[in-house]
Design an enzyme around this catalytic site. Structure first.
Site, PDB file in Angstrom:
ATOM      1  N   HIS A 147       1.581 -13.240  19.385  1.00 33.39           N
ATOM      2  CA  HIS A 147       2.980 -13.011  19.740  1.00 33.39           C
ATOM      3  C   HIS A 147       3.751 -14.301  19.495  1.00 33.39           C
ATOM      4  O   HIS A 147       3.455 -15.351  20.093  1.00 33.39           O
ATOM      5  CB  HIS A 147       3.094 -12.546  21.181  1.00 33.39           C
ATOM      6  CG  HIS A 147       2.531 -11.177  21.395  1.00 33.39           C
ATOM      7  ND1 HIS A 147       1.960 -10.782  22.579  1.00 33.39           N
ATOM      8  CD2 HIS A 147       2.454 -10.097  20.565  1.00 33.39           C
ATOM      9  CE1 HIS A 147       1.552  -9.525  22.463  1.00 33.39           C
ATOM     10  NE2 HIS A 147       1.845  -9.094  21.256  1.00 33.39           N
ATOM     11  N   GLU A 172      -4.123 -15.144  29.774  1.00 29.28           N
ATOM     12  CA  GLU A 172      -2.676 -15.328  29.862  1.00 29.28           C
ATOM     13  C   GLU A 172      -2.433 -16.684  30.517  1.00 29.28           C
ATOM     14  O   GLU A 172      -2.799 -16.908  31.671  1.00 29.28           O
ATOM     15  CB  GLU A 172      -2.043 -14.209  30.696  1.00 29.28           C
ATOM     16  CG  GLU A 172      -2.148 -12.821  30.071  1.00 29.28           C
ATOM     17  CD  GLU A 172      -1.087 -12.563  29.022  1.00 29.28           C
ATOM     18  OE1 GLU A 172      -0.252 -13.478  28.792  1.00 29.28           O
ATOM     19  OE2 GLU A 172      -1.079 -11.466  28.440  1.00 29.28           O
TER      20      GLU A 172
END
Length: 430
Positions: A188, A381
């Site tokens: 991303h 994350e």
């Protein structure tokens, strides 16, 4: 119109949820319209933390918001979404508890651009290099210097080319070990810390001054892809700081929804303008085909896909709540990795199955690397857990985040070494 009615229980709750979606859509912009409307210059964009009061309201907010940044299926936890500022009044009228985290996303991005313009570009000193974020050209030059510094341990190879003909590069680090671990960042585009962490981990593995690192490299070969989405990453530097996808047709495909395991399922979209658009078919994108090539050859024992943000250690599955066959092993290894993460600087990373995130995700790289290649696959994350920093994490947090991640990678390597060589992948799965 949308899937809300399929996901919510009672008829009264369903009606309430649909009303909320329509209210949000009327102000945010109907999610079949023009992507440029969301990003137009005269539309102030904000990041908002919301506390849904029911599962129905949570689902409605996720459906109505254009860009969901963080979400959770755990009762009482908040959702962070980005939206146009003129949508806030509609949410307030509905009584949704909320707090504006960032009042003007583009102003934050502009301030970051001013700071980055003053940076020393591509300093030769490695400590100074990791004191700031680096663009695609700087990262490529740094990788080349790693090879020049340690050619007996480090090499780079091209896995494929992006839509805009940028190389998707892998750093190979080995002292002859037979076990394999794949690491990657930057699927991303806006998640810059994931790119810096993957590069930093590679740099520390190549350094070898730590006896523990030398011992790991005697047994493990690493394939590290710092920038899995080079076109999107460059675009996030040059045009839109919050761009997530690749650059297919100007609208982009979410690469982490384009893999073949459970492609097209929950947490992905068939609408091109969605931030989670899955593409026309599994592996339709050259970048995902390049990432798959990183797993070719000898079996891969483990894989980590670095993302931001939320401070989580996630394991499969993301596309279904059905536990994987190796759930107990995933949970045990994730616990060791989370302990290593917190030991570095006291930052806690929660352990969850990927499906515990409300939106879920189908067609992800970790689900594919586990389901198709039988790698022990994790998503980490990275920082922050919550708060106004979000994707624009201050540069002084690059090195501490790398400290945490490097500790987790070494712990994963130790677990792989204890387990021994993996079996050949079962290509019939997924």
């Amino acid at each position: 119109m949308w899937r809300v009615a399929d996901e919510i229980g009672s008829s009264r709750t369903t009606v309430s949820a649909i009303v909320l979606v329509l209210v949000i859509a009327a102000v945010v912009g109907e999610p079949r319209g023009d992507h440029a409307d969301w990003r137009r210059e005269d539309a102030r964009r904000v990041a908002v933390e919301l506390w849904p009061r029911s599962a129905a309201e949570r689902a409605a907010i996720v459906e109505g918001a254009f860009d969901v940044w963080t979400d959770s299926a755990v009762d009482g936890e908040s959702i962070v979404v980005a939206m146009r500022a003129d949508a806030l009044g509609a949410l307030a009228l509905r009584g949704v508890p909320m707090r504006v985290q960032v009042d003007d996303l583009d102003a934050v991005a502009a301030a970051e651009r001013v700071r980055l313009a003053r940076r020393v570009r591509d300093p030769q000193d490695r400590a100074a290099w990791f004191a700031e974020y680096r663009d695609l050209d700087e990262i490529t030059a740094f990788e080349d210097r790693m090879v020049a510094r340690r050619p007996e341990v480090v090499r780079t190879r091209e896995l494929g080319r992006s839509i805009e003909d940028e190389p998707v590069r892998a750093i190979e680090i080995s002292r002859g070990g037979s076990l394999r671990i794949v690491l990657n960042g930057g699927q991303h585009a806006r998640e810059w810390i994931s790119v810096m962490v993957a590069t930093c981990v590679a740099d520390r593995l190549a350094d070898e001054r730590d006896p523990r690192v030398r011992g790991v490299l005697d047994r493990v070969r690493f394939t590290i892809v710092p920038v899995a989405n080079p076109d999107g990453y460059r675009y996030s530097w040059e045009r839109d700081r919050y761009w997530r996808k690749n650059r297919r047709g100007g609208y982009g495909v979410d690469l982490n929804r384009n893999y073949s395991v459970a492609w097209g399922g929950r947490g992905s979209s068939g609408w091109r303008r969605s931030e989670m658009y899955r593409g026309e078919a599994p592996f339709s994108e050259p970048e995902t085909r390049a990432m798959a090539a990183a797993f070719d050859g000898d079996p891969v024992a483990a894989h980590v896909d670095f993302h931001s943000y939320s401070q989580l250690v996630l394991y499969p599955w993301s596309h279904t709540a059905t536990p994987p066959p190796d759930r107990d092993r995933f949970a045990a290894v994730a616990d060791r990795m989370a302990s290593a993460l917190v030991a570095a600087h006291g930052k806690r990373y929660q352990i969850r199955a990927g499906s515990d995130l409300q939106v879920g995700a189908s067609g992800t790289l970790p689900d594919w690397s586990y389901g198709e290649r039988r790698a022990l696959a994790f998503t980490i994350e990275l920082r922050p857990a919550r708060g106004p920093d979000g994707f624009v994490l201050p540069p002084e947090q690059i090195v501490p985040t790398c400290d945490e991640s490097f500790a987790a990678v070494l712990e994963l390597a130790d677990q792989v070494i204890r387990a021994g060589a993996p079996t050949a992948p079962d290509r019939s799965s997924g």
